[in-house]
Design a protein around this motif. Structure first.
Motif, PDB file in Angstrom:
ATOM      1  N   GLY A 283      46.163  35.708  40.955  1.00  0.00           N
ATOM      2  CA  GLY A 283      46.635  36.535  42.063  1.00  0.00           C
ATOM      3  C   GLY A 283      45.569  36.701  43.099  1.00  0.00           C
ATOM      4  N   ARG A 284      45.899  37.409  44.151  1.00  0.00           N
ATOM      5  CA  ARG A 284      44.979  37.546  45.277  1.00  0.00           C
ATOM      6  C   ARG A 284      43.885  38.559  45.007  1.00  0.00           C
ATOM      7  N   GLY A 285      43.578  38.779  43.778  1.00  0.00           N
ATOM      8  CA  GLY A 285      42.623  39.829  43.440  1.00  0.00           C
ATOM      9  C   GLY A 285      41.197  39.432  43.719  1.00  0.00           C
ATOM     10  N   LYS A 286      40.361  40.413  43.712  1.00  0.00           N
ATOM     11  CA  LYS A 286      38.935  40.169  43.844  1.00  0.00           C
ATOM     12  C   LYS A 286      38.410  39.897  42.452  1.00  0.00           C
ATOM     13  N   PRO A 287      37.343  39.086  42.377  1.00  0.00           N
ATOM     14  CA  PRO A 287      36.731  38.943  41.062  1.00  0.00           C
ATOM     15  C   PRO A 287      36.252  40.311  40.584  1.00  0.00           C
TER      16      PRO A 287
ATOM     17  N   GLN B 114      33.329  43.642  41.783  1.00  0.00           N
ATOM     18  CA  GLN B 114      32.975  43.414  43.183  1.00  0.00           C
ATOM     19  C   GLN B 114      33.579  44.528  44.023  1.00  0.00           C
ATOM     20  N   SER B 115      32.790  45.084  44.891  1.00  0.00           N
ATOM     21  CA  SER B 115      33.329  46.175  45.684  1.00  0.00           C
ATOM     22  C   SER B 115      34.277  45.635  46.753  1.00  0.00           C
ATOM     23  N   ALA B 116      35.274  46.373  47.067  1.00  0.00           N
ATOM     24  CA  ALA B 116      36.261  45.947  48.055  1.00  0.00           C
ATOM     25  C   ALA B 116      35.665  46.010  49.449  1.00  0.00           C
TER      26      ALA B 116
ATOM     27  N   ALA C 150      38.699  31.105  53.986  1.00  0.00           N
ATOM     28  CA  ALA C 150      38.551  32.338  54.769  1.00  0.00           C
ATOM     29  C   ALA C 150      37.089  32.711  55.044  1.00  0.00           C
ATOM     30  N   PHE C 151      36.178  32.231  54.204  1.00  0.00           N
ATOM     31  CA  PHE C 151      34.778  32.642  54.336  1.00  0.00           C
ATOM     32  C   PHE C 151      33.854  31.487  54.725  1.00  0.00           C
ATOM     33  N   ASP C 152      34.459  30.300  54.933  1.00  0.00           N
ATOM     34  CA  ASP C 152      33.662  29.100  55.191  1.00  0.00           C
ATOM     35  C   ASP C 152      32.895  29.193  56.514  1.00  0.00           C
TER      36      ASP C 152
ATOM     37  N   GLY D 298      37.478  28.553  45.784  1.00  0.00           N
ATOM     38  CA  GLY D 298      38.538  29.481  45.392  1.00  0.00           C
ATOM     39  C   GLY D 298      38.891  30.520  46.431  1.00  0.00           C
ATOM     40  N   TRP D 299      38.453  30.335  47.685  1.00  0.00           N
ATOM     41  CA  TRP D 299      38.731  31.355  48.704  1.00  0.00           C
ATOM     42  C   TRP D 299      39.497  30.816  49.911  1.00  0.00           C
ATOM     43  N   ARG D 300      40.073  29.643  49.775  1.00  0.00           N
ATOM     44  CA  ARG D 300      40.970  29.084  50.796  1.00  0.00           C
ATOM     45  C   ARG D 300      40.429  29.083  52.218  1.00  0.00           C
TER      46      ARG D 300
HETATM   47  N1  MLY Z   1      36.838  42.354  49.979  1.00  0.00           N
HETATM   48  C1  MLY Z   1      36.856  40.968  50.178  1.00  0.00           C
HETATM   49  C2  MLY Z   1      35.759  40.299  49.394  1.00  0.00           C
HETATM   50  C3  MLY Z   1      35.846  38.860  49.489  1.00  0.00           C
HETATM   51  C4  MLY Z   1      34.592  38.171  49.046  1.00  0.00           C
HETATM   52  C5  MLY Z   1      34.751  36.689  49.216  1.00  0.00           C
HETATM   53  N2  MLY Z   1      33.549  35.946  48.980  1.00  0.00           N
HETATM   54  C6  MLY Z   1      33.093  36.121  47.623  1.00  0.00           C
HETATM   55  C7  MLY Z   1      33.707  34.522  49.302  1.00  0.00           C
HETATM   56  C8  MLY Z   1      38.229  40.361  49.836  1.00  0.00           C
HETATM   57  O1  MLY Z   1      38.728  40.594  48.752  1.00  0.00           O
HETATM   58  O2  MLY Z   1      38.799  39.697  50.683  1.00  0.00           O
END
Ligand code: MLY
Length: 265
Positions: A255-259, A262-264, A184-186, A180-182
């Motif tokens: 939407g592009r929200g954070k779960p 979770q801190s930003a 960006a974190f891979d 679910g994060w396209r």
């Molecule tokens: N503040 C970041 C947190 C992303 C976390 C992604 N992880 C869970 C894969 C954001 O909203 O981009």
């Protein structure tokens, strides 16, 4: 509060399987975490891995410790499992004939390090040797397969452990993709990395497992059936290989929200 993430349901929904326990360099039964906030120990400096430094336990999360190197700032905390080979009881370094080093970015003049070391250890609560657990052996060979699910540390936000999918396998390495994060974190890591865990790890250790992100990568085939693909930001239920049917989002705003919770960063 939104509905809790549940692996059993999620594996069914995504028609996927969990990577088997023996693929991981993790204990089958997670180690107990007996450490307390404030205890001191020796830790390899993550930014200068040839240095062994003094660290203080700043927080406890599941089988992990949030650590801060004494003499460092509060912007470079790091997380280690209680059975990590990067940590050891105070006195270990000296016993082996080594010297404790100031952390990279030591906030004082280098010449004040010996006195700083004496002061920081004076009256310190040292973590007992029994709290440190033996690192599990390396799994051989790499038995991960593309599409298998796991729990993985988000290396950009290392306090977070998230549902992930093996996206590729090459030699001793695996490509960890975050659901679910396209992309960006891979990241690529060795199959014996301590940053990846079997499904169910967080529920066993009491660490917090993040829910998958909300973002579905738009593939050509799904774009065809969407009138406005750019606005489609449902929760991802897809493994990289196959398009599983996507159930309705569960009580979370698309939407592009954070779960939530979770801190930003
Ligand atoms: N503040 C970041 C947190 C992303 C976390 C992604 N992880 C869970 C894969 C954001 O909203 O981009």
């Amino acid at each position: 509060k939104s509905e809790q993430f549940n692996w059993d349901d999620y594996l069914k929904e995504t028609e996927s399987i969990a990577a088997p326990l023996h693929c991981f360099r993790q204990s089958r039964i997670p180690p107990t975490n007996d450490f307390k906030v404030g205890m001191k120990l020796e830790a390899r400096d993550p930014r200068n891995v040839t240095s062994v430094c003094i660290a203080t336990v700043i927080g406890i999360t599941g089988a992990r410790l949030r650590l801060r190197l004494d003499g460092s700032d509060n912007k470079n905390d790091f997380w280690r499992l209680v059975d990590s080979s990067d940590i050891q009881p105070i006195g270990t370094c000296e016993k082996k004939g080594g010297m404790l080093q100031p952390p990279l970015g030591f906030q004082m003049n280098a010449s004040s390090w010996p006195m700083f070391l004496l002061r920081t250890l004076n009256g310190a609560e040292m973590a007992p040797a029994a709290f440190f657990k033996k690192e599990p052996p390396k799994p051989v060979p790499n038995c991960f397969k593309v599409g298998m699910k796991l729990e993985a540390i988000d290396r950009k936000n290392p306090y977070l452990i998230c549902p992930a999918t093996i996206g590729d396998v090459k030699g001793d390495e695996v490509f960890v993709t975050f659901d679910g994060w396209r992309g960006a974190f891979d990241y690529w890591c060795r199959c014996d990395s301590r940053d990846i865990f079997p499904v169910g790890w967080c529920s066993l250790t009491g660490d917090a497992l993040q829910p998958p992100g909300n973002n579905v990568s738009i593939t050509k085939s799904s774009a065809k059936i969407q009138s406005s693909p750019s606005k489609v930001t449902r929760r991802s239920m897809q493994s990289p290989q196959k398009s599983a049917p996507v159930p309705a989002p569960r009580g979370r705003k698309p939407g592009r929200g954070k779960p939530p919770g979770q801190s930003a960063v």
